[in-house]
Design a protein around this motif. Structure first.
Motif, mmCIF file in Angstrom:
data_model
loop_
_atom_site.group_PDB
_atom_site.id
_atom_site.type_symbol
_atom_site.label_atom_id
_atom_site.label_comp_id
_atom_site.label_asym_id
_atom_site.label_seq_id
_atom_site.Cartn_x
_atom_site.Cartn_y
_atom_site.Cartn_z
ATOM 1 N N ALA A 54 0.838 -1.203 0.000
ATOM 2 C CA ALA A 54 0.000 0.000 0.000
ATOM 3 C C ALA A 54 0.867 1.246 0.000
ATOM 4 C CB ALA A 54 -0.932 0.001 1.211
ATOM 5 N N TYR A 55 1.947 1.217 0.791
ATOM 6 C CA TYR A 55 2.873 2.349 0.771
ATOM 7 C C TYR A 55 3.520 2.485 -0.603
ATOM 8 C CZ TYR A 55 7.029 5.150 1.478
ATOM 9 O OH TYR A 55 8.008 6.107 1.342
ATOM 10 N N GLY A 56 3.874 1.354 -1.207
ATOM 11 C CA GLY A 56 4.444 1.397 -2.552
ATOM 12 C C GLY A 56 3.479 2.022 -3.549
ATOM 13 N N LEU A 57 2.199 1.732 -3.395
ATOM 14 C CA LEU A 57 1.192 2.304 -4.290
ATOM 15 C C LEU A 57 1.083 3.808 -4.100
ATOM 16 C CD1 LEU A 57 -1.009 1.862 -6.395
ATOM 17 C CD2 LEU A 57 -2.621 1.385 -4.529
ATOM 18 N N VAL A 58 1.113 4.273 -2.841
ATOM 19 C CA VAL A 58 1.060 5.713 -2.575
ATOM 20 C C VAL A 58 2.270 6.408 -3.192
ATOM 21 C CG1 VAL A 58 1.186 7.461 -0.754
ATOM 22 C CG2 VAL A 58 -0.331 5.507 -0.489
ATOM 23 N N THR A 59 3.456 5.818 -3.030
ATOM 24 C CA THR A 59 4.671 6.402 -3.592
ATOM 25 C C THR A 59 4.616 6.440 -5.114
ATOM 26 O OG1 THR A 59 5.932 5.551 -1.711
ATOM 27 C CG2 THR A 59 7.175 6.218 -3.642
ATOM 28 N N ALA A 60 4.166 5.334 -5.710
ATOM 29 C CA ALA A 60 4.058 5.287 -7.169
ATOM 30 C C ALA A 60 3.029 6.289 -7.681
ATOM 31 C CB ALA A 60 3.686 3.871 -7.608
ATOM 32 N N PHE A 61 1.919 6.433 -6.957
ATOM 33 C CA PHE A 61 0.876 7.385 -7.341
ATOM 34 C C PHE A 61 1.418 8.804 -7.353
ATOM 35 C CE2 PHE A 61 -2.619 10.184 -5.753
ATOM 36 C CZ PHE A 61 -3.416 10.151 -6.884
ATOM 37 N N ALA A 62 2.183 9.157 -6.304
ATOM 38 C CA ALA A 62 2.777 10.494 -6.259
ATOM 39 C C ALA A 62 3.748 10.694 -7.408
ATOM 40 C CB ALA A 62 3.493 10.704 -4.919
ATOM 41 N N GLY A 63 4.536 9.666 -7.721
ATOM 42 C CA GLY A 63 5.478 9.770 -8.833
ATOM 43 C C GLY A 63 4.778 9.948 -10.164
ATOM 44 N N VAL A 64 3.694 9.230 -10.373
ATOM 45 C CA VAL A 64 2.932 9.362 -11.623
ATOM 46 C C VAL A 64 2.349 10.769 -11.747
ATOM 47 C CG1 VAL A 64 0.845 8.595 -12.823
ATOM 48 C CG2 VAL A 64 2.413 6.911 -11.858
ATOM 49 N N LEU A 65 1.841 11.313 -10.641
ATOM 50 C CA LEU A 65 1.305 12.676 -10.683
ATOM 51 C C LEU A 65 2.372 13.676 -11.120
ATOM 52 C CD1 LEU A 65 -0.919 12.921 -7.459
ATOM 53 C CD2 LEU A 65 -1.668 12.698 -9.829
ATOM 54 N N ILE A 66 3.591 13.512 -10.601
ATOM 55 C CA ILE A 66 4.673 14.427 -10.970
ATOM 56 C C ILE A 66 5.032 14.269 -12.438
ATOM 57 C CG2 ILE A 66 7.115 14.940 -10.611
ATOM 58 C CD1 ILE A 66 6.697 14.323 -7.650
ATOM 59 N N VAL A 67 5.173 13.039 -12.896
ATOM 60 C CA VAL A 67 5.556 12.790 -14.288
ATOM 61 C C VAL A 67 4.501 13.351 -15.240
ATOM 62 C CG1 VAL A 67 5.933 10.991 -16.011
ATOM 63 C CG2 VAL A 67 7.000 10.805 -13.757
ATOM 64 N N LEU A 68 3.223 13.197 -14.900
ATOM 65 C CA LEU A 68 2.152 13.650 -15.778
ATOM 66 C C LEU A 68 1.860 15.143 -15.640
ATOM 67 C CD1 LEU A 68 -0.437 10.725 -15.449
ATOM 68 C CD2 LEU A 68 1.239 11.105 -17.254
ATOM 69 N N GLY A 69 2.041 15.675 -14.436
ATOM 70 C CA GLY A 69 1.583 17.043 -14.199
ATOM 71 C C GLY A 69 2.642 18.110 -14.165
ATOM 72 N N GLN A 70 3.911 17.738 -13.953
ATOM 73 C CA GLN A 70 4.939 18.751 -13.737
ATOM 74 C C GLN A 70 5.122 19.677 -14.933
ATOM 75 O OE1 GLN A 70 6.578 18.886 -10.615
ATOM 76 N NE2 GLN A 70 7.108 20.924 -11.361
ATOM 77 N N LEU A 71 4.943 19.150 -16.132
ATOM 78 C CA LEU A 71 5.154 19.969 -17.330
ATOM 79 C C LEU A 71 4.124 21.086 -17.478
ATOM 80 C CD1 LEU A 71 6.140 17.263 -19.971
ATOM 81 C CD2 LEU A 71 7.630 18.753 -18.641
ATOM 82 N N PHE A 72 3.033 21.003 -16.732
ATOM 83 C CA PHE A 72 2.000 22.042 -16.822
ATOM 84 C C PHE A 72 2.157 23.114 -15.737
ATOM 85 C CE2 PHE A 72 0.279 18.176 -18.665
ATOM 86 C CZ PHE A 72 -0.191 18.628 -19.882
ATOM 87 N N VAL A 73 3.127 22.927 -14.837
ATOM 88 C CA VAL A 73 3.307 23.871 -13.732
ATOM 89 C C VAL A 73 3.733 25.265 -14.207
ATOM 90 C CG1 VAL A 73 4.718 24.370 -11.690
ATOM 91 C CG2 VAL A 73 3.670 22.121 -11.969
ATOM 92 N N PRO A 74 4.678 25.389 -15.171
ATOM 93 C CA PRO A 74 5.091 26.744 -15.567
ATOM 94 C C PRO A 74 3.939 27.651 -15.976
ATOM 95 C CG PRO A 74 6.607 25.142 -16.456
ATOM 96 C CD PRO A 74 5.471 24.359 -15.857
ATOM 97 N N ARG A 75 2.951 27.085 -16.664
ATOM 98 C CA ARG A 75 1.816 27.908 -17.092
ATOM 99 C C ARG A 75 1.053 28.446 -15.892
ATOM 100 N NH1 ARG A 75 -1.963 25.550 -21.752
ATOM 101 N NH2 ARG A 75 0.048 25.815 -22.793
#
Length: 413
Positions: free
Chosen positions: A251-272
């Motif tokens: 379950a902890y691994g899933l939480v960590t992976a979920f956070a990583g996926v959010l960063i990979v998918l969402g970080q490129l939209f932060v500058p805007r």
């Protein structure tokens, strides 16, 4: 698509992209530290306590390496420092892969920490050197994205490789480091003090003591330290809370992976979202979100609630990364940029010690109030950024208005 490309990827210098590629490859191949404790206990037969001491040697070496990397980046130049530390790390990683003696393993591990942590101050100083100020939000945002993408890939690959051979694990780490060395050697020019061909680098006015007595800078570093301590709660103390709630390690691994996926998918939209906004206010919102997400852990007892909390604190981390790096760059005098970076990067090994030590004590004695306290610390740090922001903005404005000091070496340009 073309508009998105121009807004996020276009216009950055070629040298930046080679530095970015080096960062990604290094992180993607950064297997050794992830599995070092497992290697020492399973393959070398060390007790957990002894393995902890060896891994601790890596941290001590890293703290010293950060300082050395900053000083050498100013004295030798960014490229020279990066080449030296990557060459050393390649050789040392191979030595770790094949060394059978514990004393040698301990010394080599400390030296690996030293060599690896020399790189971040020089990397960031080089990025600041080559990227114009208006483009730094995008540049640092992409660097943060590369770091997380590489770490996510390394976490997946390292587990599979470790099941085959620890020797192969360290060898592949050395290979990734050497590939980065080749990229830097062939494609990245010198950007720092030694860039004038045929001249020795000019000794800058000031030194580490300048950064260590710069109140505006140290206030910012202190707030970054708080951010780092809060962030590390999610990797050091969170597993204990989830276990207490009866959740499995997966379950902890899933939480960590979920956070990583959010960063990979969402970080490129932060500058805007943040371009054109006052950096101190962005950081205040970011740290408040980070504190809120971590504070929610106190009321979490099921996996879905932990995932919601992870989404909140990850949003804060994503917003914080670009302005944090930009402010660090703005407050660093060009001739002391490496030294300032080294003081800034010391916050992370320091937080790596404080977060588990203080967090473990707090969780044991305060229970779920520990997480509420983390949330309060996040709010106080947000207020700190709002209060410190005007002085930082005035400092940056004064720096821009003051012509740079012309040295003997630069006067010929």
């Amino acid at each position: 698509m073309r508009t998105w490309y121009r807004a996020n990827l276009g216009g950055l210098p070629g040298a930046y992209w080679y530095l970015w590629a080096g960062t990604l490859i290094n992180r993607l191949g950064g297997f050794a530290v992830l599995f070092l404790s497992l290697y020492l206990t399973s393959a070398r037969g060390l007790s957990p306590a002894a393995a902890g001491l060896v891994v601790g040697a890596h941290g001590v070496g890293g703290a010293l390496g950060v300082l050395a990397g900053g000083v050498l980046a100013d004295r030798w130049g960014r490229r020279s420092t990066l080449l030296a530390c990557h060459a050393a790390a390649t050789v040392l990683m191979l030595a770790l892969a094949f060394s059978p003696w514990l004393p040698v393993i301990t010394v080599v591990t400390a030296l690996i920490g030293f060599a690896q942590q020399m790189a971040p101050p020089a990397f960031v100083a080089a990025i600041v050197d080559v990227v114009p100020e208006p483009d730094r939000t995008r540049a640092f945002n992409l660097q943060f994205w590369a770091v997380n993408l590489g770490m996510a890939g390394a976490s997946l690959l390292a587990g599979m490789v470790a099941e085959v051979s620890f020797t192969l694990l360290f060898t592949l780490d050395a290979t990734a480091t050497f590939i980065t060395f080749v990229i830097l050697l062939l494609r990245v020019p010198e950007t720092g003090a030694a860039r004038e061909s045929g001249t020795a680098p000019n000794e800058p006015r000031g030194g580490l003591h300048t950064a260590l007595t710069d109140r505006t800078f140290l206030t910012f570093v202190g707030l970054t330290f708080v951010l780092a301590v809060l962030t590390l709660q999610t990797s050091t103390i969170l597993p204990l809370a989830m276990r207490a709630d009866g959740l499995r390690p997966s379950a902890y691994g899933l939480v960590t992976a979920f956070a990583g996926v959010l960063i990979v998918l969402g970080q490129l939209f932060v500058p805007r979202l943040i371009t054109g906004r006052v950096k101190g206010r962005v950081l205040a919102v970011a740290v408040a979100l980070l504190g809120l997400g971590i504070g929610m852990v106190g009321g979490a007892d099921t996996l879905p609630v932990y995932l919601v909390a992870a989404a909140v604190w990850t949003a804060g981390s994503m917003l914080a990364a670009p302005p944090n790096a930009e402010i660090n760059a703005e407050l660093s005098p060009p001739e002391l940029r490496g030294r300032y970076q080294s003081v800034f990067y010391l916050t992370f090994p320091a937080a790596g010690f404080v977060a588990p030590a203080v967090g473990g004590w707090s969780l044991e004695h305060l229970g779920n109030w520990h997480w509420a306290l983390c949330g309060l610390v996040g709010v106080l740090a947000a207020v700190g950024h709002l209060l410190a922001s005007p002085a930082r903005e005035r400092r940056v404005a004064a720096t821009i208005a003051t012509p740079p000091r012309v040295s003997a070496a630069s006067g010929r340009r």
